[in-house]
Write a protein that holds these residues in place. Structure first.
Motif, PDB file in Angstrom:
ATOM      1  N   UNK A 135      27.835  33.578 -20.457  1.00 34.27           N
ATOM      2  CA  UNK A 135      28.409  34.634 -19.627  1.00 34.27           C
ATOM      3  C   UNK A 135      27.361  35.678 -19.271  1.00 34.27           C
ATOM      4  N   UNK A 136      26.517  36.043 -20.216  1.00 38.44           N
ATOM      5  CA  UNK A 136      25.472  37.036 -19.957  1.00 38.44           C
ATOM      6  C   UNK A 136      24.492  36.529 -18.903  1.00 38.44           C
ATOM      7  N   UNK A 137      24.131  35.268 -19.002  1.00 42.32           N
ATOM      8  CA  UNK A 137      23.184  34.687 -18.061  1.00 42.32           C
ATOM      9  C   UNK A 137      23.798  34.620 -16.663  1.00 42.32           C
ATOM     10  N   UNK A 138      25.049  34.242 -16.577  1.00 43.70           N
ATOM     11  CA  UNK A 138      25.703  34.156 -15.266  1.00 43.70           C
ATOM     12  C   UNK A 138      25.844  35.534 -14.636  1.00 43.70           C
ATOM     13  N   UNK A 139      26.160  36.531 -15.436  1.00 45.44           N
ATOM     14  CA  UNK A 139      26.262  37.889 -14.916  1.00 45.44           C
ATOM     15  C   UNK A 139      24.911  38.361 -14.374  1.00 45.44           C
ATOM     16  N   UNK A 140      23.839  38.027 -15.065  1.00 48.67           N
ATOM     17  CA  UNK A 140      22.499  38.381 -14.605  1.00 48.67           C
ATOM     18  C   UNK A 140      22.164  37.692 -13.288  1.00 48.67           C
ATOM     19  N   UNK A 141      22.546  36.436 -13.179  1.00 51.18           N
ATOM     20  CA  UNK A 141      22.300  35.695 -11.942  1.00 51.18           C
ATOM     21  C   UNK A 141      23.031  36.335 -10.767  1.00 51.18           C
ATOM     22  N   UNK A 142      24.261  36.779 -11.014  1.00 54.44           N
ATOM     23  CA  UNK A 142      25.034  37.412  -9.946  1.00 54.44           C
ATOM     24  C   UNK A 142      24.397  38.724  -9.498  1.00 54.44           C
ATOM     25  N   UNK A 143      23.832  39.483 -10.440  1.00 56.83           N
ATOM     26  CA  UNK A 143      23.170  40.740 -10.073  1.00 56.83           C
ATOM     27  C   UNK A 143      21.921  40.470  -9.237  1.00 56.83           C
ATOM     28  N   UNK A 144      21.174  39.432  -9.576  1.00 55.51           N
ATOM     29  CA  UNK A 144      20.009  39.064  -8.769  1.00 55.51           C
ATOM     30  C   UNK A 144      20.442  38.701  -7.354  1.00 55.51           C
ATOM     31  N   UNK A 145      21.494  37.914  -7.238  1.00 53.91           N
ATOM     32  CA  UNK A 145      21.980  37.509  -5.921  1.00 53.91           C
ATOM     33  C   UNK A 145      22.445  38.708  -5.104  1.00 53.91           C
ATOM     34  N   UNK A 146      23.050  39.680  -5.763  1.00 57.65           N
ATOM     35  CA  UNK A 146      23.525  40.869  -5.063  1.00 57.65           C
ATOM     36  C   UNK A 146      22.377  41.578  -4.363  1.00 57.65           C
ATOM     37  N   UNK A 147      21.255  41.739  -5.070  1.00 59.95           N
ATOM     38  CA  UNK A 147      20.099  42.388  -4.453  1.00 59.95           C
ATOM     39  C   UNK A 147      19.379  41.449  -3.499  1.00 59.95           C
ATOM     40  N   UNK A 148      19.277  40.191  -3.872  1.00 56.01           N
ATOM     41  CA  UNK A 148      18.549  39.219  -3.055  1.00 56.01           C
ATOM     42  C   UNK A 148      19.147  39.131  -1.651  1.00 56.01           C
ATOM     43  N   UNK A 185      10.066  36.038  -9.629  1.00 54.39           N
ATOM     44  CA  UNK A 185      11.208  35.145  -9.430  1.00 54.39           C
ATOM     45  C   UNK A 185      10.881  33.754  -9.968  1.00 54.39           C
ATOM     46  N   UNK A 186       9.686  33.271  -9.682  1.00 47.70           N
ATOM     47  CA  UNK A 186       9.287  31.942 -10.155  1.00 47.70           C
ATOM     48  C   UNK A 186       9.256  31.864 -11.676  1.00 47.70           C
ATOM     49  N   UNK A 187       8.977  33.002 -12.333  1.00 45.59           N
ATOM     50  CA  UNK A 187       8.850  33.023 -13.791  1.00 45.59           C
ATOM     51  C   UNK A 187      10.172  33.284 -14.510  1.00 45.59           C
ATOM     52  N   UNK A 188      11.269  33.421 -13.767  1.00 41.28           N
ATOM     53  CA  UNK A 188      12.559  33.580 -14.426  1.00 41.28           C
ATOM     54  C   UNK A 188      12.815  32.395 -15.367  1.00 41.28           C
ATOM     55  N   UNK A 189      13.411  32.636 -16.531  1.00 38.58           N
ATOM     56  CA  UNK A 189      13.765  31.506 -17.401  1.00 38.58           C
ATOM     57  C   UNK A 189      14.585  30.476 -16.632  1.00 38.58           C
ATOM     58  N   UNK A 190      14.341  29.229 -16.905  1.00 34.66           N
ATOM     59  CA  UNK A 190      14.957  28.150 -16.127  1.00 34.66           C
ATOM     60  C   UNK A 190      16.478  28.260 -16.095  1.00 34.66           C
ATOM     61  N   UNK A 191      17.077  28.715 -17.204  1.00 35.92           N
ATOM     62  CA  UNK A 191      18.534  28.789 -17.275  1.00 35.92           C
ATOM     63  C   UNK A 191      19.126  29.706 -16.210  1.00 35.92           C
ATOM     64  N   UNK A 192      18.471  30.836 -15.945  1.00 36.03           N
ATOM     65  CA  UNK A 192      19.000  31.769 -14.952  1.00 36.03           C
ATOM     66  C   UNK A 192      18.456  31.471 -13.559  1.00 36.03           C
ATOM     67  N   UNK A 193      17.220  31.033 -13.485  1.00 39.97           N
ATOM     68  CA  UNK A 193      16.636  30.721 -12.173  1.00 39.97           C
ATOM     69  C   UNK A 193      17.394  29.585 -11.501  1.00 39.97           C
ATOM     70  N   UNK A 194      17.681  28.536 -12.248  1.00 40.66           N
ATOM     71  CA  UNK A 194      18.421  27.409 -11.698  1.00 40.66           C
ATOM     72  C   UNK A 194      19.804  27.849 -11.227  1.00 40.66           C
TER      73      UNK A 194
END
Length: 445
Positions: free
Chosen positions: A323-336, A394-403
């Motif tokens: 859940x923490x990882x997915x929430x982080x991914x959503x925040x990245x997408x919001x700014x992206x 962005x390229x260096x994001x851990x694979x779990x969140x980058x993917x």
């Protein structure tokens, strides 16, 4: 920054202590320029412990790389009679002069050097920020490390010894690791009500600004050159009365700052409005990427620790961590994807070559389209997907969140995700962004 509340006496004493402390800290980077007001942390922040280990892990940011080259004798920094090491450093770091923006509020390490008559200059590229004060003791740097976020340095403006970049060891974090930086070592742009001496009137409030900010809350304590039609901002003016009102009209659509200060005392006469708008977006985009990096690494670290205690499989990822990882991914997408971006009601144009130089750097598709192309009529970029998707961070994001970010992004761009958050993206925008990424980004090929 964690918001804390104290009784009035304790709070006042704490603010006085923090103000005095921040005047003395070696807070090199961007952006103590932007803020010294933050709640102090009693406990050691999570990012100072493993797995982040912010203060001790090796870094490989642009300034760290340059420092190694200088020490090895591969690069010789030259001191200019007027600007010290500034021109040489900007050249070595590939930071364009056209990126110059000027801030006159006393919200920085060298606040005694800053005033409306002697603003502080900031220069930046995609990954590094350089601060300069007239007759300043040091140059200030904030540099983006792909894994560790914002790293802060100073370089003494002295020819008496060999140039040496000195890394800050935690002092800057009192301002640069707070809720305003998404709770990681990061960057921020602050807009304040500044008096005739450049002192911020904190009782009037301050704004942390990005691409979502209303235009009329931006650039208090900053100089702004360029045209913006009927829109009004807080730049170019001082706060002169107790009501804390600004004469926004007098600061609007300024193309020449010569009436405010000696512009020939700077490398360029501009504080370009387009550069300022890019800076606002870029700082918080970097913070969102760093926050996702840290949160993912911490979530996995804690999950793996629990696996050992609970005798689970070593690589099991808990539901909480997921859940923490997915929430982080959503925040990245919001700014992206520039969600909630302020809609411009008039066109914007700068006074320097920044816009053309910035746009020319980006990779283009066969139709010569780039994520760095500007709109400046109703929004900042023509294709609202941040160019920092190409960044090392962005390229260096851990694979779990980058993917996860990439999977979600592809669903959005293919039109499979029509969530309310992304309704600002028309079908044409989604198609254009997808085609550009498919032609220019390795993760889309």
């Amino acid at each position: 920054m964690v918001s804390l509340h104290w009784n009035g006496v304790a709070h006042s004493r704490l603010r006085l202590f923090h103000f005095a402390l921040c005047q003395r800290l070696v807070c090199g980077g961007l952006l103590c320029l932007f803020a010294w007001m933050a709640s102090p942390a009693w406990a050691q922040p999570d990012f100072e412990r493993p797995p982040i280990d912010y203060l001790h892990a090796e870094v490989n940011d642009p300034v760290a790389k340059l420092a190694k080259r200088v020490e090895a004798g591969e690069v010789a920094l030259r001191s200019d009679p007027t600007f010290g090491y500034l021109p040489s450093v900007l050249e070595a770091l590939n930071v364009p002069l056209s990126s110059q923006t000027l801030v006159f509020s006393k919200t920085s390490l060298q606040l005694h050097r800053i005033s409306p008559r002697r603003p502080r200059a900031l220069y930046f590229n995609d990954d590094v920020y350089v601060g300069y004060c007239q007759h300043g003791d040091v140059l200030e740097f904030a540099s983006t490390d792909a894994k560790q976020g914002a790293i802060f340095y100073t370089l003494a403006q002295s020819e008496e010894k060999e140039p040496e970049f000195v890394r800050d060891r935690g002092g800057c974090l009192s301002c640069h690791a707070s809720s305003r930086t998404q709770n990681v070592p990061g960057f921020l742009i602050r807009s304040v009500f500044a008096d005739a001496a450049g002192r911020p009137k904190l009782g009037s409030g301050t704004f942390t600004t990005d691409h979502t900010s209303p235009f009329d809350e931006r650039w208090g304590g900053w100089y702004v050159t360029g045209s913006h039609g009927s829109m009004r901002h807080m730049g170019n003016v001082i706060c002169t009365d107790e009501a804390h009102l600004l004469d926004r009209e007098s600061g609007a659509n300024q193309k020449d700052l010569g009436d405010y200060f000696r512009t020939d005392a700077y490398l360029t006469p501009n504080s370009d409005i387009v550069a300022l708008m890019v800076l606002e977006h870029q700082t918080q985009m970097h913070n969102a990427i760093t926050a996702a990096n840290f949160e993912t690494r911490q979530a996995l670290h804690q999950s793996y620790q629990m696996n050992e205690l609970l005798e689970r499989e070593p690589d099991f990822i808990s539901e909480s961590a997921t859940r923490r990882i997915e929430s982080s991914a959503d925040r990245v997408l919001k700014y992206l994807l520039m969600c909630d971006e302020f809609t411009l009601t008039d066109s914007v144009a700068g006074t320097s070559t920044f816009a053309s130089e910035f746009a020319a750097v980006g990779p283009t598709d066969s139709k010569q389209r780039s994520l760095r192309d500007f709109d400046l009529e109703t929004r900042l970029f023509r294709y609202p997907c941040s160019y920092l998707i190409y960044s090392d961070s962005f390229a260096a994001l851990p694979e779990e969140v980058r993917t996860l970010v990439l999977e979600k992004l592809k669903r959005i761009l293919h039109g499979e995700d029509r969530s309310e958050a992304y309704q600002h993206l028309t079908s044409e925008m989604r198609r254009d962004i997808l085609e550009i990424l498919e032609a220019t980004h390795p993760d889309f090929q």
